[in-house]
Scaffold this motif. Sequence first.
Motif, mmCIF file in Angstrom:
data_model
loop_
_atom_site.group_PDB
_atom_site.id
_atom_site.type_symbol
_atom_site.label_atom_id
_atom_site.label_comp_id
_atom_site.label_asym_id
_atom_site.label_seq_id
_atom_site.Cartn_x
_atom_site.Cartn_y
_atom_site.Cartn_z
ATOM 1 N N GLY A 155 17.041 45.788 146.586
ATOM 2 C CA GLY A 155 16.137 46.424 147.525
ATOM 3 C C GLY A 155 14.813 46.869 146.944
ATOM 4 N N ASP A 156 14.513 46.534 145.666
ATOM 5 C CA ASP A 156 13.225 46.920 145.092
ATOM 6 C C ASP A 156 12.133 46.025 145.654
ATOM 7 O OD1 ASP A 156 10.986 47.035 142.992
ATOM 8 O OD2 ASP A 156 12.350 48.602 142.321
ATOM 9 N N LEU A 157 11.072 46.624 146.164
ATOM 10 C CA LEU A 157 10.019 45.848 146.815
ATOM 11 C C LEU A 157 9.209 45.004 145.838
ATOM 12 C CD1 LEU A 157 8.708 48.375 149.506
ATOM 13 C CD2 LEU A 157 10.494 46.624 149.681
ATOM 14 N N SER A 158 9.335 45.271 144.540
ATOM 15 C CA SER A 158 8.634 44.448 143.558
ATOM 16 C C SER A 158 9.487 43.277 143.078
ATOM 17 C CB SER A 158 8.222 45.299 142.347
ATOM 18 O OG SER A 158 9.382 45.741 141.644
ATOM 19 N N ALA A 159 10.759 43.247 143.498
ATOM 20 C CA ALA A 159 11.666 42.178 143.081
ATOM 21 C C ALA A 159 11.545 40.995 144.032
ATOM 22 C CB ALA A 159 13.098 42.682 143.041
ATOM 23 N N SER A 160 12.005 39.857 143.584
ATOM 24 C CA SER A 160 11.943 38.645 144.401
ATOM 25 C C SER A 160 13.349 38.200 144.782
ATOM 26 C CB SER A 160 11.231 37.522 143.635
ATOM 27 O OG SER A 160 11.919 37.251 142.417
ATOM 28 N N GLY A 161 13.399 37.352 145.792
ATOM 29 C CA GLY A 161 14.680 36.783 146.196
ATOM 30 C C GLY A 161 15.636 37.824 146.732
ATOM 31 N N ALA A 162 16.916 37.618 146.417
ATOM 32 C CA ALA A 162 17.975 38.484 146.955
ATOM 33 C C ALA A 162 17.837 39.922 146.466
ATOM 34 C CB ALA A 162 19.346 37.917 146.575
ATOM 35 N N PHE A 163 17.280 40.112 145.265
ATOM 36 C CA PHE A 163 17.164 41.466 144.736
ATOM 37 C C PHE A 163 16.107 42.291 145.488
ATOM 38 C CE2 PHE A 163 18.996 39.444 140.891
ATOM 39 C CZ PHE A 163 20.103 40.268 140.771
ATOM 40 N N GLY A 164 15.169 41.597 146.151
ATOM 41 C CA GLY A 164 14.125 42.316 146.859
ATOM 42 C C GLY A 164 14.427 42.547 148.326
ATOM 43 N N ARG A 192 10.142 45.721 156.446
ATOM 44 C CA ARG A 192 10.601 45.514 157.813
ATOM 45 C C ARG A 192 10.607 44.045 158.214
ATOM 46 N NH1 ARG A 192 6.462 49.904 160.211
ATOM 47 N NH2 ARG A 192 5.167 48.664 158.787
ATOM 48 N N SER A 193 9.846 43.212 157.485
ATOM 49 C CA SER A 193 9.784 41.784 157.791
ATOM 50 C C SER A 193 10.684 40.956 156.882
ATOM 51 C CB SER A 193 8.346 41.290 157.676
ATOM 52 O OG SER A 193 7.871 41.420 156.331
ATOM 53 N N LEU A 194 11.356 41.587 155.928
ATOM 54 C CA LEU A 194 12.210 40.873 154.994
ATOM 55 C C LEU A 194 13.592 40.627 155.599
ATOM 56 C CD1 LEU A 194 11.339 42.738 151.656
ATOM 57 C CD2 LEU A 194 10.556 40.472 152.390
ATOM 58 N N PRO A 195 14.286 39.576 155.145
ATOM 59 C CA PRO A 195 15.641 39.316 155.649
ATOM 60 C C PRO A 195 16.633 40.348 155.130
ATOM 61 C CG PRO A 195 15.103 37.811 153.866
ATOM 62 C CD PRO A 195 13.839 38.557 154.176
ATOM 63 N N ASP A 196 17.783 40.417 155.766
ATOM 64 C CA ASP A 196 18.831 41.330 155.329
ATOM 65 C C ASP A 196 19.284 40.998 153.912
ATOM 66 O OD1 ASP A 196 18.718 42.534 157.750
ATOM 67 O OD2 ASP A 196 20.588 41.682 158.533
ATOM 68 N N HIS A 221 -7.054 58.042 143.915
ATOM 69 C CA HIS A 221 -6.240 58.638 144.969
ATOM 70 C C HIS A 221 -5.169 57.687 145.476
ATOM 71 C CE1 HIS A 221 -9.996 61.073 145.124
ATOM 72 N NE2 HIS A 221 -9.111 62.031 145.189
ATOM 73 N N GLY A 222 -5.270 56.393 145.142
ATOM 74 C CA GLY A 222 -4.271 55.430 145.584
ATOM 75 C C GLY A 222 -4.440 55.075 147.048
ATOM 76 N N GLY A 223 -3.389 54.439 147.617
ATOM 77 C CA GLY A 223 -3.410 54.068 149.027
ATOM 78 C C GLY A 223 -4.123 52.772 149.328
ATOM 79 N N LYS A 224 -4.407 51.951 148.315
ATOM 80 C CA LYS A 224 -5.084 50.676 148.539
ATOM 81 C C LYS A 224 -4.060 49.556 148.719
ATOM 82 C CE LYS A 224 -9.155 52.078 145.866
ATOM 83 N NZ LYS A 224 -10.032 51.766 144.704
ATOM 84 N N PRO A 225 -4.469 48.455 149.342
ATOM 85 C CA PRO A 225 -3.529 47.346 149.579
ATOM 86 C C PRO A 225 -2.992 46.766 148.269
ATOM 87 C CG PRO A 225 -5.494 47.104 150.931
ATOM 88 C CD PRO A 225 -5.787 48.210 149.950
ATOM 89 N N THR A 226 -1.760 46.327 148.318
ATOM 90 C CA THR A 226 -1.118 45.661 147.180
ATOM 91 C C THR A 226 -0.441 44.390 147.684
ATOM 92 O OG1 THR A 226 1.021 46.771 147.451
ATOM 93 C CG2 THR A 226 -0.648 47.922 146.141
ATOM 94 N N GLY A 227 0.195 43.691 146.769
ATOM 95 C CA GLY A 227 0.919 42.480 147.160
ATOM 96 C C GLY A 227 2.364 42.727 147.533
ATOM 97 N N LEU A 228 2.782 43.998 147.601
ATOM 98 C CA LEU A 228 4.171 44.272 147.951
ATOM 99 C C LEU A 228 4.449 43.898 149.403
ATOM 100 C CD1 LEU A 228 4.726 47.763 146.250
ATOM 101 C CD2 LEU A 228 5.488 45.516 145.435
ATOM 102 N N PRO A 229 5.629 43.356 149.696
ATOM 103 C CA PRO A 229 5.942 42.946 151.070
ATOM 104 C C PRO A 229 6.324 44.130 151.942
ATOM 105 C CG PRO A 229 7.829 42.560 149.658
ATOM 106 C CD PRO A 229 6.716 43.039 148.754
ATOM 107 N N ASP A 230 6.124 43.992 153.243
ATOM 108 C CA ASP A 230 6.585 44.969 154.215
ATOM 109 C C ASP A 230 8.081 44.760 154.396
ATOM 110 O OD1 ASP A 230 7.249 46.475 156.474
ATOM 111 O OD2 ASP A 230 5.307 46.132 157.423
#
Length: 627
Positions: free
Chosen positions: A403-412, A381-385, A370-379
């Motif tokens: 803006g992809d939540l699975s990306a790192s750095g500026a791309f995320g 709302r707490s990320l920089p612009d 059913h999904g809905g379990k915690p993952t390592g993706l960041p929130d």
Amino acid sequence: MRRGIGSASAALVVVAALAGAPGTQAGSLPPVRPPAGATSHLLWTKKVSPGVIRYRYRYGPLVAAPGHNLILVGPATIEKPPGDGYMTRVNPDLVDAGGATPPIEQVHMHHALILNLSQPDTTWPSLPQRFYGFAEEKTVVDMPEPYGYPVKASDVWAVNYMLHNETSDSKTVWMQYDLDWVPAQSARGSKMKPVRPLWIDTQNGKPYPVFDVHRGSGGDGRLTYPDEARPDPYGSGPKLNEWRADRAGTLVLTGGHLHPGGLWTDLDVVRGGRRAHVFRSDAKYFDPNGPISWDLAMTTSPETWRVGVKKGDVLRVSTTYETRRANWYESMGLMLAYMSDEANGPDPFAHEVQTTGEITHGHFASANNHGGKPTGLPDARSLPDGATVDNRAAVEDFTYLPGDLSASGAFGAPPVVQPGEALDFGNVDASGGIGHTITACRAPCTSSTGISYPLADGPIEFDSGQLGYGPPGYTAAVNRSNWKTPSNLPGGTYTYFCRVHPFMRGAFRVPGAPPRAPAAASLSIASRRARVDRHGRVRVKLRCAGAGRCAGELKLVRRAKGRTRTVASGRYSMNGGHKRFVRVRLARAARRALRRGHRVRLTATATGGGTAVTRRVLVLPARHRRR
């Protein structure tokens, strides 16, 4: 014994007509051809009861490319039992090479439709006959004795389907179908009674007959389509959800189909302005999260269910969806019924009809996640612009950039869009036949993907539609690759996902304070007196004050002999600052009581930013008056 009916999306009904339908030419539209090398073959047969043989067939291999979400245009012919006979049962499945059903959140049959190319359809004669279908609810058809669907040895069967791969890897599957068969020349076959299938759809005849159900629409957290849809989905055209009987007969079996979020489908018989409700096919959800996923089964009519239909009667279908949890895009609602030519069935206007039934199966293991379990993706709302070039973003290789939540750095980092401006998305994957959406979901929208997560439940609704290309009207594609976010979004961080590939998650930001929740609407009953017309109808004026929306159910309640009974009810929906007359029809007993001078207590239930209950004694005339 549980009886059932194949209930499937009708999304391919017109597509299926491209080959073999009477008076049509194959290949008249740009098709997605049947997969090369896909064939149907017989796995085994066995005797299941006196005179009944069960055949198991598989059709495939069906290769779903990464992100595949296309409707097959063909159709592709499939095997059936030899000789003349009667089909009495169908049980469908989708399996892998080992015969196991793959997880629904990875790959599933969005819908599959089995047709008889040698016969015209009953409710839409320009199509070949639609006699069975299924989607992920996989309803089993099981005809009540002694009825069966008649098939000639010369008939040609075919299948059209929409296979959905929600992953970025190719998937290979087979469609499996078990058929129970009674040879026409057998002792049992000589006693069989033939039935013909009636496909009654809220968008009958359309190649992709879908509609959107928006959160907050309808009344009391539900919307019934087409009754409460605004604007009228049929306009000045024909009522696609109705079919007029071409001859008398008896309905012997029915069941419904809908999509996640759906609650039930209803079948009515309309005659001379009167309407008889003859069956409700309920969606029974096994999902502990509620009515939000494919973890469901539909109820079908009981074995003894019979409904007499006269020539000229109208069979009418409607479907009801919940509207509190999320937006439900590309929804469906239909009933498939089987009717014999026997003209002596119980008249639903003179005899009580059982309108409830049973499900044809339980929970499937393929719907366990059913999904809905915690993952390592960041929130987000707490990320920089983050930033974009000229307010542009790309959807490429199953990734939103930036803006992809699975990306790192500026791309995320969520790109910033100034107030009054819009973020322009371009789907680069569309060139490879892969559609994507940008659909609002509630922050943080980071839990694991499953059949009930994520949902289109963003506090502010936006959705791009499926960015991609396909034959107009024959796919979910919107036939464009670009889409812009609304330019009037208030300040805040907005999270979104792809409805086609829900593992994709992204975010963007609009500077400024987040929006305030709208004030709760306030409902009041403006009427003090009301008259009952000659049809037993009462008009009651409601007033919705403040911001938001008033929606709910209006009830007329009578208390007599120490008991309280609802004598009339109707749904309502209106924006704040408006008044509206709601018309309800009194029960016959209530009309008799009103002639003796009784009062009726009006109970209204409104939802709008909260829940309020308003009561008022409504004085009705002591004598029933005619206009």
